[in-house]
Design a protein around this motif. Structure first.
Motif, mmCIF file in Angstrom:
data_model
loop_
_atom_site.group_PDB
_atom_site.id
_atom_site.type_symbol
_atom_site.label_atom_id
_atom_site.label_comp_id
_atom_site.label_asym_id
_atom_site.label_seq_id
_atom_site.Cartn_x
_atom_site.Cartn_y
_atom_site.Cartn_z
ATOM 1 N N ILE A 1 0.840 -1.199 0.000
ATOM 2 C CA ILE A 1 0.000 0.000 0.000
ATOM 3 C C ILE A 1 0.878 1.255 0.000
ATOM 4 N N LEU B 1 -10.302 8.323 7.072
ATOM 5 C CA LEU B 1 -10.745 7.078 6.449
ATOM 6 C C LEU B 1 -12.013 6.555 7.108
ATOM 7 N N SER C 1 -5.613 0.663 10.698
ATOM 8 C CA SER C 1 -5.818 -0.318 9.635
ATOM 9 C C SER C 1 -4.595 -0.344 8.736
ATOM 10 N N MET D 1 -4.634 0.371 5.599
ATOM 11 C CA MET D 1 -4.684 1.562 4.757
ATOM 12 C C MET D 1 -4.138 2.784 5.487
ATOM 13 N N THR D 2 -4.458 2.913 6.769
ATOM 14 C CA THR D 2 -3.973 4.060 7.544
ATOM 15 C C THR D 2 -2.446 4.080 7.580
ATOM 16 N N GLY E 1 -0.400 2.361 5.636
ATOM 17 C CA GLY E 1 0.172 2.384 4.297
ATOM 18 C C GLY E 1 0.228 3.776 3.704
ATOM 19 N N ILE E 2 -0.842 4.567 3.904
ATOM 20 C CA ILE E 2 -0.848 5.928 3.369
ATOM 21 C C ILE E 2 0.209 6.783 4.058
ATOM 22 N N PRO F 1 -8.056 -4.245 3.350
ATOM 23 C CA PRO F 1 -7.077 -3.231 3.758
ATOM 24 C C PRO F 1 -7.587 -2.301 4.849
ATOM 25 N N PHE F 2 -8.861 -2.432 5.219
ATOM 26 C CA PHE F 2 -9.418 -1.566 6.255
ATOM 27 C C PHE F 2 -9.471 -2.254 7.610
#
Length: 490
Positions: free
Chosen positions: A269, A324, A341, A343-344, A346-347, A431-432
């Motif tokens: 990610i 998110l 998560s 996504m968190t 990864g960003i 991813p969440f």
């Protein structure tokens, strides 16, 4: 005597030797510098180096060897009855060291006397009570063999420190005396000093190699010790990570696959965020931006590389996560239950990697010769066509290497994952959901008051060597790609 004071004494004697060596050389030449083979300072430095280096070398070797010698001697004193099921000699030695440190601290605090701490017939119950009252938490139960071993450990450590002090001072005095006697007008002091400096430079150049070897060996030895307590086949094949802190970890389920999945998923990610943005930024800065814009934008972009990772972790926890949740949470699409998560993390990690990718790619694109651009323009290509069909293909091997190096950086990240991804070890494609990585578990396994020689602590070394091999493989692959496909331009 504390090691710091011993080092200061050695340094002081060496400085005195510097002065005497210089004066003796001048005296041998009747004060005429022209009769000396070397400048007067060289004679002083010759004495200083010949006096200090052997003494400091003795101190370093002694400090490394003494714990191993003492542990081997004390280990022979531990009866087999003290090594319980699920334990090993290292666990017992850890208890011995903690008990010895508790005795030292209690004596320093005046809770017990030196005679009581050294008395082999001391009452175990009374000794335990006094240590606990003094705030020295050593072990749950001090047995007689543990107490005897701790007393012997204290005695041997104290004796070893005294012998090291005596020998170091004797060595520095003897070496300084011999070096001073060598200081004569015909002595080639400059050659001696230059050879010593050359040896120092070689030693400095060897530090990186020796440090790498030391890191690898420490990981290997502790990993071997871990696999003697826990099956290697279970470690690499189990789909569950559930360490148990009861019974020395005998019921733990320590499968690395969920941790590797979380590590690779979050890194993927992060690369999805960092690579396009970083590459586009590099293309703009190198091909489109004016010198003024480039001079302002490039330093501002690279400021991101100087932000501590803990700040990125806070940014992920307090900003990215709530954003998110507002979109994918229960009030939105319902895919996300909490701010932490994949996504968190990864960003946030991708934002951290943007200057890494952009700087390397910018340098690689700028390395493409201007003649290739001029030739493309001469054939009628536009600037965008030149970038797509000439510059990027020529720079592609270097860009791929930069991406792989960024992947290695992402795989080794810790604080962003700890704060942004959570601590759940699971195999999931969502991813969440909260997940964790190898580095985060290394931190958690070495945090707390568990026995350092227990499987829960030793597993950190097996995780570390797995991560080391993974990042090493990526680095080797990146170097291979760069060297194999790099075009050599005149």
């Amino acid at each position: 005597m504390p090691v710091l004071w011993l080092c200061l004494i050695v340094l002081a004697i060496s400085i005195v030797g510097f002065v005497f060596g210089r004066q003796r050389a001048l005296a041998s030449a009747a004060g005429d510098v022209r009769q000396l083979h070397s400048l007067p300072s060289y004679y002083g430095w010759s004495v200083f180096m010949k006096a200090s280096v052997p003494a400091f070398g003795l101190i370093v070797v002694w400090l490394i060897a003494q714990p191993m010698v003492i542990q081997g001697s004390i280990g022979n004193m531990i009866p087999a009855s003290e090594i319980k099921e699920g334990s090993n000699l290292n666990l017992v030695m850890a208890e011995v060291r903690r008990t010895a440190n508790g005795l030292n601290n209690a004596v320093a605090a005046g809770a017990i006397s030196e005679d009581m701490a050294s008395n082999a017939r001391a009452d175990i119950t009374d000794m335990t009570a006094r240590l606990k009252n003094a705030g020295q938490v050593v072990t749950n139960t001090i047995t007689q063999p543990i107490l005897l071993a701790a007393q012997a450990y204290r005695a041997m450590t104290s004796t070893g420190a005294l012998l090291m002090t005596i020998l170091a001072i004797a060595v520095v005095l003897g070496a300084a005396g011999v070096a001073i006697m060598q200081c004569h007008k015909d002595y080639k002091a400059r050659n001696s000093v230059e050879q010593g400096i050359l040896a120092l430079l070689i030693a400095a150049a060897s530090v990186a190699i020796l440090t790498t070897i030391g890191i690898v060996l420490s990981l290997v030895f502790n990993t071997i010790e871990f696999f003697q307590l826990y099956p290697a086949i279970d470690f690499f094949t189990l789909l569950e990570w559930a360490p148990s802190f009861s019974g020395r970890g005998g019921s733990s389920q320590l499968g690395i696959l969920p941790l590797l999945w979380g590590t690779l998923y979050i890194s993927f990610i992060a690369l999805l965020v960092a690579v396009p943005i970083g590459l586009f930024a590099a293309v703009y800065l190198s091909e489109y931006a004016s010198p003024v814009v480039r001079g302002i934008a490039k330093p501002l972009l690279e400021i991101l590389a100087g932000i501590p990772t803990i700040v990125y972790g806070l940014f992920a926890l307090l900003t990215i996560g709530p954003m998110l949740v507002s979109v994918f949470g229960q009030e939105g699409l319902g895919w996300m239950s909490g701010g932490r998560s994949v996504m968190t993390a990864g960003i946030a990690m991708g934002i951290m990697l943007i200057p890494f990718v952009s700087s390397l790619s910018d340098d690689i694109i700028n390395a493409v010769p201007q003649a290739m651009r001029d030739g493309s323009y001469g054939l009628g290509a536009t600037q965008s066509e030149t970038i797509k069909q000439v510059i990027l293909p020529a720079a592609l091997p270097g860009i791929v290497g930069a991406v792989l190096l960024a992947a290695s950086r992402a795989i080794g990240e810790t604080m962003i994952v700890v704060m942004g991804a959570g601590a759940a070890a699971r195999l999931s494609l969502n991813p969440f959901e909260a997940m964790t990585t190898v580095t985060a578990k290394i931190v958690s396994q070495l945090t707390g008051d568990s026995d350092f020689a227990s499987p829960e602590a030793l597993v950190a070394f097996s995780l570390g060597i797995t991560l080391f091999m993974l990042t090493l493989g990526l680095n080797v692959l990146a170097l291979y790609i760069v060297r194999k496909y790099r075009e050599q331009y005149e």
